[in-house]
Structures are given as C-alpha cells and as structure tokens.
Write a protein that holds these residues in place. Sequence first.
Motif, short mmCIF file in Angstrom:
data_model
loop_
_atom_site.label_atom_id
_atom_site.label_comp_id
_atom_site.label_asym_id
_atom_site.label_seq_id
_atom_site.Cartn_x
_atom_site.Cartn_y
_atom_site.Cartn_z
N ALA A 22 -32.06 -53.37 -48.34
CA ALA A 22 -30.95 -54.13 -48.93
C ALA A 22 -31.15 -55.62 -48.68
O ALA A 22 -30.97 -56.45 -49.57
CB ALA A 22 -29.61 -53.65 -48.36
N LEU A 23 -31.56 -55.98 -47.47
CA LEU A 23 -31.83 -57.38 -47.15
C LEU A 23 -33.04 -57.89 -47.93
O LEU A 23 -33.00 -58.99 -48.50
CB LEU A 23 -32.07 -57.56 -45.65
N ASP A 79 -34.52 -56.03 -36.38
CA ASP A 79 -35.38 -55.82 -37.54
C ASP A 79 -34.94 -56.65 -38.74
O ASP A 79 -35.77 -57.10 -39.53
CB ASP A 79 -35.44 -54.33 -37.89
N LEU A 80 -33.64 -56.87 -38.89
CA LEU A 80 -33.16 -57.73 -39.99
C LEU A 80 -33.68 -59.15 -39.83
O LEU A 80 -34.12 -59.77 -40.80
CB LEU A 80 -31.62 -57.73 -40.05
N VAL A 81 -33.67 -59.66 -38.60
CA VAL A 81 -34.18 -61.02 -38.37
C VAL A 81 -35.68 -61.07 -38.62
O VAL A 81 -36.19 -62.02 -39.22
CB VAL A 81 -33.81 -61.53 -36.96
N GLU A 94 -30.26 -64.27 -47.59
CA GLU A 94 -30.59 -63.39 -46.47
C GLU A 94 -29.68 -63.69 -45.27
O GLU A 94 -29.23 -62.77 -44.59
CB GLU A 94 -32.06 -63.55 -46.09
N ILE A 95 -29.42 -64.97 -45.04
CA ILE A 95 -28.52 -65.36 -43.94
C ILE A 95 -27.12 -64.81 -44.20
O ILE A 95 -26.49 -64.25 -43.30
CB ILE A 95 -28.49 -66.90 -43.76
N GLU A 96 -26.64 -64.98 -45.43
CA GLU A 96 -25.31 -64.47 -45.79
C GLU A 96 -25.25 -62.95 -45.60
O GLU A 96 -24.24 -62.43 -45.12
CB GLU A 96 -24.98 -64.81 -47.25
N PHE A 97 -26.31 -62.27 -45.98
CA PHE A 97 -26.37 -60.81 -45.82
C PHE A 97 -26.23 -60.45 -44.33
O PHE A 97 -25.45 -59.57 -43.97
CB PHE A 97 -27.69 -60.28 -46.38
N VAL A 112 -25.75 -64.63 -35.92
CA VAL A 112 -26.95 -64.70 -36.76
C VAL A 112 -27.76 -65.95 -36.45
O VAL A 112 -28.98 -65.87 -36.22
CB VAL A 112 -26.58 -64.64 -38.26
N GLN A 113 -27.12 -67.11 -36.42
CA GLN A 113 -27.84 -68.35 -36.12
C GLN A 113 -28.43 -68.31 -34.71
O GLN A 113 -29.54 -68.78 -34.48
CB GLN A 113 -26.91 -69.57 -36.28
N TRP A 114 -27.68 -67.75 -33.77
CA TRP A 114 -28.16 -67.63 -32.39
C TRP A 114 -29.43 -66.77 -32.35
O TRP A 114 -30.41 -67.14 -31.70
CB TRP A 114 -27.05 -67.05 -31.52
N LEU A 115 -29.41 -65.64 -33.07
CA LEU A 115 -30.59 -64.77 -33.09
C LEU A 115 -31.78 -65.43 -33.78
O LEU A 115 -32.91 -65.29 -33.33
CB LEU A 115 -30.26 -63.43 -33.77
N LEU A 116 -31.52 -66.16 -34.86
CA LEU A 116 -32.61 -66.86 -35.53
C LEU A 116 -33.30 -67.83 -34.57
O LEU A 116 -34.53 -67.97 -34.60
CB LEU A 116 -32.09 -67.60 -36.77
N GLN A 117 -32.53 -68.48 -33.71
CA GLN A 117 -33.12 -69.38 -32.71
C GLN A 117 -33.87 -68.60 -31.64
O GLN A 117 -34.94 -69.03 -31.19
CB GLN A 117 -32.03 -70.24 -32.07
#
Length: 144
Positions: A22-23, A79-81, A94-97, A112-117
């Motif tokens: 889906a992502l 896994d999404l990240v 993708e971020i919105e998802f 989400v932003q924290w995990l991306l970092q």
Amino acid sequence: MIGFFEHQYLSYKKNHIKNLLALAKVDGHMHEKEEALLYKIGKRYGLKDRQVKELVDSNEKYSINVPDNHNDRMNLLYDLVLMVYADDVVDPHEIEFCEEAVTQFGMKKDLVQWLLQEFHKGTPPPVDEWEDIKRQANEKFAID
C-alpha cells in the motif's frame, strides 16, 4: 492441510507485505527497488517469492491493516520507513501514508519524522538500538 494457527500466522505475514505494498503504490507507481525490498522482507518473514509475487501482481487496493500490539506495529513501521527510503526519494505521499498509519496505531504523527531521523537516510538502526527505539516511541508518542 494447515492448522488454524499456521493460517493466522500466514495471514499476519501477508498483511505485513500488503501494508508495505500500500505504501509502495501510494505515489502512483512501484519502483523496482521498492519491489526488491518487498521480496527481501517477504523472505525474512518466511514467505516464498511466489506468495509475494501473488500480492504484488494483485489488483487489490491495499490499505493499512493495524497489527495487534505495539511490538508488531513498530516492526511494521521499521519496514515502512525502509520502504520510504527504498527508491532514494522521500515522497510526501509516503510520509502522509506513514502518518496516517501511526494515527491508526494510536500514536502521534511526530513519530514518523522521529523515525526518519533515526534511520539516517535509510540506514536502519542496529537491532539492539531498535529495541530501545520501540520503548522510547511508546513513551514519547503514544496517545493516552
């Protein structure tokens, strides 16, 4: 013939891949690097390539299937990240998802932003750090 619990676990693994699909498709197309990552994650979950291919080739429109517990939700986010970074383009869709997913998980969008970092441009944290990250995420981002 597979038993009930084996069927449940297979369903859990396929739902995990469906969430990633889906992502991967949220930006309108699936990049070859995203597809390769799907097969790699499928293999990690014990799925055969044909099982992953069946999901990839399906015309079904997948949406988030929320895992039952914090540990499984965080492992899905892991896994999404990875999938967000897979094609070297962090797409706003993708971020919105991912933000919608964490909201459905009962967590704050800031997670989400924290995990991306934490993933430092697509490089996942070591396994021992991931366990600590899961704990911190629950403390910092769970909605009470």
